[in-house]
Design a protein around this motif. Structure first.
Motif, short mmCIF file in Angstrom:
data_model
loop_
_atom_site.label_atom_id
_atom_site.label_comp_id
_atom_site.label_asym_id
_atom_site.label_seq_id
_atom_site.Cartn_x
_atom_site.Cartn_y
_atom_site.Cartn_z
N UNK A 1 0.51 -1.43 -0.06
CA UNK A 1 0.29 0.14 -0.06
C UNK A 1 0.71 1.34 -0.27
N UNK A 2 0.93 2.18 -1.42
CA UNK A 2 1.82 2.57 -1.16
C UNK A 2 0.39 4.25 -0.79
N UNK A 3 1.90 5.10 0.64
CA UNK A 3 1.17 6.15 0.95
C UNK A 3 0.24 7.11 0.38
N UNK A 4 0.36 7.71 -0.69
CA UNK A 4 0.07 8.11 -1.02
C UNK A 4 -2.07 8.04 -1.52
N UNK A 5 -1.95 6.54 -1.43
CA UNK A 5 -3.50 5.97 -1.40
C UNK A 5 -4.39 6.41 -0.41
N UNK A 6 -3.73 5.89 0.61
CA UNK A 6 -4.01 6.50 1.99
C UNK A 6 -4.36 8.30 2.17
N UNK A 7 -3.36 9.28 1.56
CA UNK A 7 -3.60 10.82 1.88
C UNK A 7 -4.58 11.18 0.44
N UNK A 8 -4.09 10.96 -0.13
CA UNK A 8 -5.52 11.35 -1.21
C UNK A 8 -6.64 11.69 -0.63
N UNK A 9 -7.13 10.45 0.04
CA UNK A 9 -8.59 11.41 -0.05
C UNK A 9 -8.70 12.47 1.06
N UNK A 10 -8.26 12.42 1.58
CA UNK A 10 -7.73 13.58 2.83
C UNK A 10 -7.19 15.05 2.06
N UNK A 11 -6.82 14.65 1.39
CA UNK A 11 -6.61 15.94 0.00
C UNK A 11 -8.08 16.28 -0.67
N UNK A 12 -8.28 15.31 -1.17
CA UNK A 12 -9.93 15.87 -1.51
C UNK A 12 -10.69 15.93 -0.66
N UNK A 13 -10.99 15.84 0.94
CA UNK A 13 -12.14 16.53 1.68
C UNK A 13 -11.63 17.62 1.77
N UNK A 14 -10.07 18.57 1.35
CA UNK A 14 -9.93 20.19 0.85
C UNK A 14 -10.35 20.51 -0.33
N UNK A 15 -10.00 19.66 -1.38
CA UNK A 15 -10.16 20.13 -2.09
C UNK A 15 -11.31 20.63 -2.73
N UNK A 16 -12.30 20.03 -2.93
CA UNK A 16 -13.49 19.93 -3.22
C UNK A 16 -14.35 21.00 -2.68
N UNK A 17 -13.89 21.45 -1.22
CA UNK A 17 -14.69 23.07 -1.12
C UNK A 17 -14.19 23.97 -1.46
N UNK A 18 -12.69 23.44 -1.79
CA UNK A 18 -11.98 24.77 -2.55
C UNK A 18 -12.31 25.52 -4.17
N UNK A 19 -12.69 23.77 -4.59
CA UNK A 19 -13.51 24.27 -5.38
C UNK A 19 -14.52 24.85 -6.18
N UNK A 20 -15.20 24.87 -4.88
CA UNK A 20 -16.28 25.40 -4.48
C UNK A 20 -15.92 26.74 -4.11
N UNK A 21 -14.96 27.12 -3.61
CA UNK A 21 -14.75 28.37 -3.65
C UNK A 21 -15.19 29.36 -4.55
N UNK A 22 -13.76 28.55 -5.36
CA UNK A 22 -12.86 29.09 -6.61
C UNK A 22 -13.77 29.27 -7.93
N UNK A 23 -14.71 28.71 -7.66
CA UNK A 23 -16.25 28.46 -8.57
C UNK A 23 -16.83 29.99 -8.50
N UNK A 24 -16.94 29.97 -7.14
CA UNK A 24 -18.21 30.86 -6.69
C UNK A 24 -17.40 32.48 -6.60
N UNK A 25 -16.05 32.49 -6.26
CA UNK A 25 -15.43 33.58 -5.92
C UNK A 25 -14.10 33.27 -7.16
N UNK A 26 -13.89 33.70 -8.48
CA UNK A 26 -13.12 33.89 -9.57
C UNK A 26 -12.14 34.40 -9.73
N UNK A 27 -12.26 35.86 -9.20
CA UNK A 27 -11.85 36.37 -9.39
C UNK A 27 -10.62 36.76 -8.04
#
Length: 131
Positions: A1-27
């Protein structure tokens, strides 16, 4: 099991809300402040938060392994967020030991920086993004 397989889900939990913020405030520039690294010796912590029971049962993880996981997490998160245009702000160098651990005088418990740490982070924000 590679460390990235464990850590990527944690990164995704941060990525999704920040994607929403970026789309709401594109500038607007979105910045994610990375957590501080671990302290080297967990015995130096002023309190162990919710982890004491786990330490009593399983012992403590070697400091070099904890730092490796932290650095891997920050690297993965930086890459994931960079793909959506979000910058990451790393821990201030002045708050770190030569090895890259959080210096005890900047720590609060096992996983948080204290007020002095926050002041260094604020200084970084002012220097990099507000000047």
């Amino acid at each position: 099991l590679h460390i990235s397989k464990i850590l990527h889900p944690f990164a995704d939990k941060i990525r999704f809300p920040l994607m929403a913020l970026s789309s709401k405030f594109p500038s607007k520039k979105i910045i994610h402040i990375l957590p501080p690294p671990p302290i080297k010796d967990m015995k130096d912590a002023d309190f162990t938060e919710v982890f004491q029971g786990y330490f009593d049962k399983f012992g403590q993880v070697d400091s070099s392994l904890r730092l490796k996981w932290y650095n891997s997490y920050c690297w993965i998160l930086g890459r994931v967020l960079g793909k959506i245009g979000v910058s990451v702000l790393h821990a201030p160098t002045a708050a770190l030991t030569e090895e890259g651990f959080l210096a005890v005088e900047f720590a609060e418990g096992l996983t948080h920086g204290n007020t002095s740490y926050a002041e260094l982070v604020w200084q970084q924000i002012k220097e990099r993004y507000l000047s």
